[in-house]
Scaffold this motif. Sequence first.
Motif, PDB file in Angstrom:
ATOM      1  N   ALA A 270       0.825  -1.208   0.000  1.00 37.87           N
ATOM      2  CA  ALA A 270       0.000   0.000   0.000  1.00 37.87           C
ATOM      3  C   ALA A 270       0.859   1.258   0.000  1.00 37.87           C
ATOM      4  CB  ALA A 270      -0.936  -0.006   1.208  1.00 37.87           C
ATOM      5  N   ARG A 271       1.967   1.236   0.748  1.00 33.65           N
ATOM      6  CA  ARG A 271       2.858   2.410   0.761  1.00 33.65           C
ATOM      7  C   ARG A 271       3.442   2.679  -0.616  1.00 33.65           C
ATOM      8  NH1 ARG A 271       4.644   0.402   5.833  1.00 33.65           N
ATOM      9  NH2 ARG A 271       6.469  -0.557   4.871  1.00 33.65           N
ATOM     10  N   ARG A 272       3.569   1.642  -1.421  1.00 37.39           N
ATOM     11  CA  ARG A 272       4.145   1.795  -2.755  1.00 37.39           C
ATOM     12  C   ARG A 272       3.078   1.934  -3.841  1.00 37.39           C
ATOM     13  NH1 ARG A 272       8.640  -2.472  -4.066  1.00 37.39           N
ATOM     14  NH2 ARG A 272       8.753  -1.016  -5.837  1.00 37.39           N
TER      15      ARG A 272
ATOM     16  N   ALA B 281      -4.211  -5.056   2.013  1.00 40.36           N
ATOM     17  CA  ALA B 281      -4.043  -3.606   2.124  1.00 40.36           C
ATOM     18  C   ALA B 281      -4.256  -2.955   0.767  1.00 40.36           C
ATOM     19  CB  ALA B 281      -2.656  -3.261   2.659  1.00 40.36           C
ATOM     20  N   ALA B 282      -4.885  -1.783   0.791  1.00 41.36           N
ATOM     21  CA  ALA B 282      -5.140  -1.037  -0.439  1.00 41.36           C
ATOM     22  C   ALA B 282      -4.876   0.442  -0.189  1.00 41.36           C
ATOM     23  CB  ALA B 282      -6.578  -1.252  -0.901  1.00 41.36           C
ATOM     24  N   PRO B 283      -4.206   1.128  -1.127  1.00 47.82           N
ATOM     25  CA  PRO B 283      -3.857   2.537  -0.920  1.00 47.82           C
ATOM     26  C   PRO B 283      -5.000   3.491  -1.242  1.00 47.82           C
ATOM     27  CG  PRO B 283      -3.033   1.806  -3.041  1.00 47.82           C
ATOM     28  CD  PRO B 283      -3.686   0.602  -2.406  1.00 47.82           C
ATOM     29  N   ALA B 284      -5.082   4.562  -0.448  1.00 45.71           N
ATOM     30  CA  ALA B 284      -6.013   5.650  -0.717  1.00 45.71           C
ATOM     31  C   ALA B 284      -5.203   6.942  -0.834  1.00 45.71           C
ATOM     32  CB  ALA B 284      -7.051   5.740   0.398  1.00 45.71           C
ATOM     33  N   LYS B 285      -5.894   8.073  -0.994  1.00 45.85           N
ATOM     34  CA  LYS B 285      -5.206   9.358  -1.056  1.00 45.85           C
ATOM     35  C   LYS B 285      -5.478  10.193   0.192  1.00 45.85           C
ATOM     36  CE  LYS B 285      -4.809  10.054  -6.070  1.00 45.85           C
ATOM     37  NZ  LYS B 285      -5.221  10.913  -7.220  1.00 45.85           N
ATOM     38  N   ARG B 286      -6.733  10.529   0.409  1.00 43.74           N
ATOM     39  CA  ARG B 286      -7.077  11.372   1.555  1.00 43.74           C
ATOM     40  C   ARG B 286      -7.019  10.607   2.863  1.00 43.74           C
ATOM     41  NH1 ARG B 286     -11.341  12.205  -1.808  1.00 43.74           N
ATOM     42  NH2 ARG B 286     -12.784  11.162  -0.365  1.00 43.74           N
ATOM     43  N   ASN B 287      -7.292   9.322   2.798  1.00 41.81           N
ATOM     44  CA  ASN B 287      -7.380   8.489   3.985  1.00 41.81           C
ATOM     45  C   ASN B 287      -6.159   7.598   4.128  1.00 41.81           C
ATOM     46  OD1 ASN B 287     -10.240   8.935   5.080  1.00 41.81           O
ATOM     47  ND2 ASN B 287     -10.643   8.550   2.911  1.00 41.81           N
TER      48      ASN B 287
END
Length: 364
Positions: free
Chosen positions: A132-134, A167-173
């Motif tokens: 997710a960090r990447r 895990a999945a990346p978001a922008k605001r959250n």
Amino acid sequence: MADVSLVSAETVRAQILGILLAWGMTPALAETTTDAMVETDLLGVDSHGISMLMTYETRWREGALNVTAEPKVVRETPCMALLDAGAGLGHPVSTLAMNMAVDKALAVGLAVVGVRNSHHFGAAGVYARIAARRGAIGLVTSATRGVTMVPTRGAEPVLGTNPLAFAAPAKRNLPFVLDMATTTVAAGKVKVHHLNDRPVPEGWVVDAAGRAVTDPHEAYQQVAARPDGGITPLGGTAAMGSHKGYGLAMMVHILGGTLVGASFSPIRNRTQRPGAPDDIGHFFMAIDPRAFRDEGAFENDLDDAIDVLHATPAAQPGERVLVAGDPEEAARIRRLSEGIPIPATLAQHIRDICGRCGAAYRLG
């Protein structure tokens, strides 16, 4: 309740690193392992961080754990790889595997990396968070050494707690991060209650007759020594309820064990010679959202979904509705500021380990 001290993350890190180096682990492997273990404690997963050193020491002194092992690539294509951990601790090989999966996914869209001949790797969510960090979606599963899960309608344990993390990346959250055992609770959580002299919630552990065990020390013996009974499957009990947690545990083992060529706990325990490696398997998958969506579209939609969940009216006034990953991130912020809780019982175990290996004791 046991006495508990708050110890800074830097001190806990120095303590773990000092012990691993005293055992003969190379600096690079020790640094990676320590980083994963401290991150686990910061996230509030006390069962899988510094408290695992007692188990690691036992396996190392038995000759089953090779702390100097360097992970090796066994098979590799543009979208997959299989690594051999060399009977080493699972943290270094798992960090490498997840990063390899992300590297490949960013190149071809999706990739999986399997690991065999490993040992315990800590908390699965630590590695899912790497993806997710990447900017990738990460999925992690693992087989286990322990046999602790009592299947629905069963009277003795058969499977382990076989973890699953996503895990999945978001922008605001913050990223969405699900990290779970396929049992009602991870075996290490019972250990934490034992170390803290805190009663075990009813429904976690049962004896051979299916009766709930709430005494923390008796429950720990049920899980650690496994004379009978064990931990209930997710979504049910040993005597009744859903069999889905049991099935989920098998699915996780199929990916994290059978697919990569690792051992199956009940079979290994019947055939394994004393001092043999655990031969645990792990599975890591990474997906580049850009393979399916335009740049940023996935993250924007996930943010919208998380916002809806957070905006749900709370059952208790003043309490925020939580999304998977929120409690761990809150624990991380708090523990970076206040320190990591170390029960006196655990501190004594660590002091004893230091005495046996010659490492400096730093927790107090």
